[in-house]
Design a protein around this motif. Structure first.
Motif, PDB file in Angstrom:
ATOM      1  N   GLN A  12      27.748  31.698  50.022  1.00 27.73           N
ATOM      2  CA  GLN A  12      28.207  30.813  48.951  1.00 27.73           C
ATOM      3  C   GLN A  12      27.314  30.964  47.722  1.00 27.73           C
ATOM      4  OE1 GLN A  12      28.053  26.597  49.719  1.00 27.73           O
ATOM      5  NE2 GLN A  12      29.795  26.224  48.368  1.00 27.73           N
ATOM      6  N   GLU A  13      26.008  31.055  47.922  1.00 24.65           N
ATOM      7  CA  GLU A  13      25.070  31.232  46.806  1.00 24.65           C
ATOM      8  C   GLU A  13      25.287  32.559  46.101  1.00 24.65           C
ATOM      9  OE1 GLU A  13      21.264  30.725  48.640  1.00 24.65           O
ATOM     10  OE2 GLU A  13      21.501  28.553  48.831  1.00 24.65           O
ATOM     11  N   GLN A  14      25.782  33.555  46.821  1.00 26.05           N
ATOM     12  CA  GLN A  14      26.065  34.863  46.229  1.00 26.05           C
ATOM     13  C   GLN A  14      27.397  34.881  45.483  1.00 26.05           C
ATOM     14  OE1 GLN A  14      25.810  37.467  49.621  1.00 26.05           O
ATOM     15  NE2 GLN A  14      23.627  37.790  49.345  1.00 26.05           N
ATOM     16  N   GLY A  15      28.107  33.742  45.514  1.00 20.56           N
ATOM     17  CA  GLY A  15      29.337  33.640  44.753  1.00 20.56           C
ATOM     18  C   GLY A  15      30.608  33.921  45.540  1.00 20.56           C
ATOM     19  N   GLN A  16      30.497  34.110  46.852  1.00 16.27           N
ATOM     20  CA  GLN A  16      31.697  34.348  47.643  1.00 16.27           C
ATOM     21  C   GLN A  16      32.513  33.066  47.760  1.00 16.27           C
ATOM     22  OE1 GLN A  16      30.734  35.908  51.488  1.00 16.27           O
ATOM     23  NE2 GLN A  16      30.756  38.006  50.784  1.00 16.27           N
ATOM     24  N   ASN A  17      33.820  33.220  47.663  1.00 18.04           N
ATOM     25  CA  ASN A  17      34.719  32.092  47.859  1.00 18.04           C
ATOM     26  C   ASN A  17      34.984  31.982  49.358  1.00 18.04           C
ATOM     27  OD1 ASN A  17      36.741  30.218  48.017  1.00 18.04           O
ATOM     28  ND2 ASN A  17      38.054  31.197  46.493  1.00 18.04           N
ATOM     29  N   LEU A  18      34.337  31.047  50.000  1.00 11.25           N
ATOM     30  CA  LEU A  18      34.433  30.923  51.449  1.00 11.25           C
ATOM     31  C   LEU A  18      35.785  30.375  51.896  1.00 11.25           C
ATOM     32  CD1 LEU A  18      30.854  29.559  52.195  1.00 11.25           C
ATOM     33  CD2 LEU A  18      31.655  31.925  52.237  1.00 11.25           C
ATOM     34  N   ALA A  19      36.530  29.751  50.999  1.00 14.72           N
ATOM     35  CA  ALA A  19      37.839  29.200  51.353  1.00 14.72           C
ATOM     36  C   ALA A  19      38.953  30.234  51.227  1.00 14.72           C
ATOM     37  CB  ALA A  19      38.158  28.003  50.478  1.00 14.72           C
ATOM     38  N   ALA A  20      38.688  31.334  50.552  1.00 16.07           N
ATOM     39  CA  ALA A  20      39.713  32.353  50.341  1.00 16.07           C
ATOM     40  C   ALA A  20      39.979  33.116  51.641  1.00 16.07           C
ATOM     41  CB  ALA A  20      39.263  33.333  49.257  1.00 16.07           C
ATOM     42  N   ALA A  21      41.239  33.482  51.815  1.00 10.48           N
ATOM     43  CA  ALA A  21      41.605  34.281  52.982  1.00 10.48           C
ATOM     44  C   ALA A  21      41.015  35.685  52.815  1.00 10.48           C
ATOM     45  CB  ALA A  21      43.117  34.363  53.102  1.00 10.48           C
ATOM     46  N   PRO A  22      40.563  36.284  53.902  1.00  8.11           N
ATOM     47  CA  PRO A  22      40.016  37.646  53.807  1.00  8.11           C
ATOM     48  C   PRO A  22      41.080  38.613  53.290  1.00  8.11           C
ATOM     49  CG  PRO A  22      39.666  36.719  56.000  1.00  8.11           C
ATOM     50  CD  PRO A  22      40.537  35.772  55.256  1.00  8.11           C
ATOM     51  N   ARG A  23      40.676  39.478  52.382  1.00  8.62           N
ATOM     52  CA  ARG A  23      41.577  40.481  51.829  1.00  8.62           C
ATOM     53  C   ARG A  23      41.080  41.859  52.182  1.00  8.62           C
ATOM     54  NH1 ARG A  23      42.537  39.805  45.669  1.00  8.62           N
ATOM     55  NH2 ARG A  23      40.293  39.938  45.657  1.00  8.62           N
ATOM     56  N   THR A  24      42.008  42.798  52.240  1.00 11.41           N
ATOM     57  CA  THR A  24      41.625  44.182  52.453  1.00 11.41           C
ATOM     58  C   THR A  24      41.412  44.858  51.104  1.00 11.41           C
ATOM     59  OG1 THR A  24      43.890  45.020  52.413  1.00 11.41           O
ATOM     60  CG2 THR A  24      43.000  44.322  54.579  1.00 11.41           C
ATOM     61  N   VAL A  25      40.788  46.009  51.134  1.00  6.67           N
ATOM     62  CA  VAL A  25      40.604  46.793  49.914  1.00  6.67           C
ATOM     63  C   VAL A  25      41.976  47.133  49.337  1.00  6.67           C
ATOM     64  CG1 VAL A  25      39.752  48.988  49.006  1.00  6.67           C
ATOM     65  CG2 VAL A  25      38.376  47.704  50.657  1.00  6.67           C
ATOM     66  N   GLY A  26      42.934  47.476  50.208  1.00  8.44           N
ATOM     67  CA  GLY A  26      44.285  47.801  49.744  1.00  8.44           C
ATOM     68  C   GLY A  26      44.944  46.657  49.003  1.00  8.44           C
ATOM     69  N   GLU A  27      44.797  45.440  49.524  1.00 10.42           N
ATOM     70  CA  GLU A  27      45.366  44.274  48.849  1.00 10.42           C
ATOM     71  C   GLU A  27      44.714  44.054  47.490  1.00 10.42           C
ATOM     72  OE1 GLU A  27      46.510  41.697  52.841  1.00 10.42           O
ATOM     73  OE2 GLU A  27      44.526  41.492  51.952  1.00 10.42           O
ATOM     74  N   TRP A  28      43.405  44.236  47.435  1.00 12.00           N
ATOM     75  CA  TRP A  28      42.689  44.082  46.172  1.00 12.00           C
ATOM     76  C   TRP A  28      43.140  45.139  45.161  1.00 12.00           C
ATOM     77  CZ3 TRP A  28      39.232  47.276  43.572  1.00 12.00           C
ATOM     78  CH2 TRP A  28      38.586  46.692  42.478  1.00 12.00           C
ATOM     79  N   LEU A  29      43.346  46.377  45.631  1.00 13.72           N
ATOM     80  CA  LEU A  29      43.812  47.437  44.738  1.00 13.72           C
ATOM     81  C   LEU A  29      45.191  47.106  44.175  1.00 13.72           C
ATOM     82  CD1 LEU A  29      42.658  50.526  46.803  1.00 13.72           C
ATOM     83  CD2 LEU A  29      41.787  49.855  44.552  1.00 13.72           C
TER      84      LEU A  29
END
Length: 103
Positions: A12-29
């Motif tokens: 959380q301190e590193q800025g990760q959204n802990l509530a967000a569903a995990p995404r794949t690299v493909g989805e992000w692309l």
């Protein structure tokens, strides 16, 4: 249990959204390409991006969870691409790979 809590706090301190569903690299692309399109990127540029993604990035990284993607995996992929570009189809050195061969 305390280790897990400490890990969650660190993330959380590193800025990760802990509530967000995990995404794949493909989805992000896919999402990134849509954003580029909305931003007015030319169709020919988008087509080039898609070709690079589908031929090089997605086969190697597309199914990986984005939050589990270490920099070493990206460096390894880039190194493989550099080596692939410097070799001809028969595995011999490509003329552009060695300046002495282009003289």
């Amino acid at each position: 249990m305390l280790d897990k809590l400490a890990d969650l706090r660190r993330r959380q301190e590193q800025g990760q959204n802990l509530a967000a569903a995990p995404r794949t690299v493909g989805e992000w692309l896919d999402e990134s390409l849509l954003m580029k399109k909305r931003d007015g990127t030319r169709p020919s540029t988008l087509q080039g991006y898609r070709k690079l993604i589908e031929n090089h990035v997605r086969p190697s990284l597309g199914r990986l969870a984005l939050d589990k993607l270490p920099p070493t995996v990206i460096r390894r992929l880039l190194g493989q691409e550099d080596r692939r570009r410097s070799l001809g189809n028969d595995g011999s050195a490509h003329p552009r790979a060695d300046p002495k061969l282009t003289r």
